[in-house]
Write an enzyme that holds these catalytic residues in place. Structure first.
Site, PDB file in Angstrom:
ATOM      1  N   ASP A 101       0.842  -1.201   0.000  1.00 40.90           N
ATOM      2  CA  ASP A 101       0.000   0.000   0.000  1.00 40.90           C
ATOM      3  C   ASP A 101       0.879   1.253   0.000  1.00 40.90           C
ATOM      4  OD1 ASP A 101      -2.131  -1.731   0.323  1.00 40.90           O
ATOM      5  OD2 ASP A 101      -2.159  -1.485   2.505  1.00 40.90           O
TER       6      ASP A 101
HETATM    7  N1  URA Z   1      -1.089  -6.017   3.878  1.00 35.21           N
HETATM    8  C1  URA Z   1      -1.594  -4.768   3.908  1.00 35.21           C
HETATM    9  O1  URA Z   1      -2.614  -4.528   4.526  1.00 35.21           O
HETATM   10  N2  URA Z   1      -0.938  -3.801   3.246  1.00 35.21           N
HETATM   11  C2  URA Z   1       0.194  -4.019   2.556  1.00 35.21           C
HETATM   12  O2  URA Z   1       0.741  -3.070   1.974  1.00 35.21           O
HETATM   13  C3  URA Z   1       0.714  -5.310   2.529  1.00 35.21           C
HETATM   14  C4  URA Z   1       0.051  -6.307   3.198  1.00 35.21           C
END
Ligand code: URA
Length: 256
Positions: free
Chosen positions: A105
């Site tokens: 993310d």
């Molecule tokens: N899980 C998440 O919630 N975000 C990420 O970026 C990676 C794994």
């Protein structure tokens, strides 16, 4: 020998034939500096200079592999139509057309692999291979014992129950905790959603390992090349054959 432009692009590993047609029609492809949007146009790949978004199409591009310590505030795509910073902005000197192996993310930091090796990428991301990823999450409130057990056994998300996870509380003062969690699935926002499902808000998230690789020696925002030993290990985990150095590599494109 003259061939259709979309065929040349597909053979060079730039995109599937259909996606190559779209690249051409959308004006991304130039031959000797002139944009070509006609789908039937034929060229001799050996005699002209073909670029896609300014990147030279090469018949013999080497595979390259990088481990990046992604900071928050960079999106995990190769281009963004809203002008946001992408992870590729952190590797400006890399001329090959690399892309991220999976995604993090925008507000997640940590370990991200980038490569132009599609076979390795597909293998590492295939659910069958169950490649481990470890994250450290700062969560509020600290998870209860029952919540930790649920995370470990699997929690029900809107896209189904998660596989069992390894969960370890690193520090906790009741109001907040740092929790290490290892999963092998790669669903969208999975870790955040798992904690939400057990009543915890993720305030910060960092991926610390991927497929046994760690961030050791790579400061935030920096990257390094993978070693041959790491590649052998990754190909084993991905369930694909080891590359023979003497053999020719798949095609791709590079910046010129
Ligand atoms: N899980 C998440 O919630 N975000 C990420 O970026 C990676 C794994």
């Amino acid at each position: 020998m003259e061939e259709r432009l979309q065929k040349i692009l597909a053979q060079a590993g730039v995109a599937s034939r259909r996606n190559a047609e779209k690249l051409i029609a959308d004006g991304h492809v130039a031959v000797d500096g002139t944009t070509v949007t006609e789908l039937g146009a034929k060229f001799d790949a050996a005699a002209v200079r073909i670029t896609v978004d300014g990147l030279l199409v090469r018949a013999q591009e080497q595979h390259v592999y990088f481990l990046l310590n992604k900071p928050k505030g960079y999106i995990t795509t190769v281009a963004d139509d809203r002008g946001r910073r992408t992870v590729l902005d952190l590797l400006p000197e890399v001329k090959e057309r690399i892309y991220p192996v999976g995604r993090l993310d925008n507000n997640t930091e940590g370990l991200l692999l980038l490569t132009n090796d599609g076979a390795l990428t597909n293998g590492l991301l295939h659910p069958k291979q169950q490649v481990d990823k470890t994250y450290i999450a700062r969560v509020q409130p600290a998870p209860t014992q029952a919540a930790l057990i649920r995370l470990t056994e699997g929690v029900d998300l809107d896209d189904g129950r998660t596989a069992p996870a390894l969960v370890r509380v690193l520090a906790s003062d009741g109001a907040e905790a740092r929790v290490e969690i290892t999963i092998h699935e790669g669903r969208n926002r999975q870790v955040r959603r798992m904690f939400e499902a057990v009543g915890c808000d993720v305030k910060a998230l960092k991926r610390t390992t991927f497929a046994g690789l760690t961030l050791a020696g790579v400061p935030r925002g920096k990257h390094r090349k993978l070693t041959q030993a790491e590649l052998v290990h990754l190909r084993q985990l991905a369930g694909i054959a080891q590359e023979q150095p003497a053999r020719s590599k798949t095609a791709g494109r590079s910046r010129k």
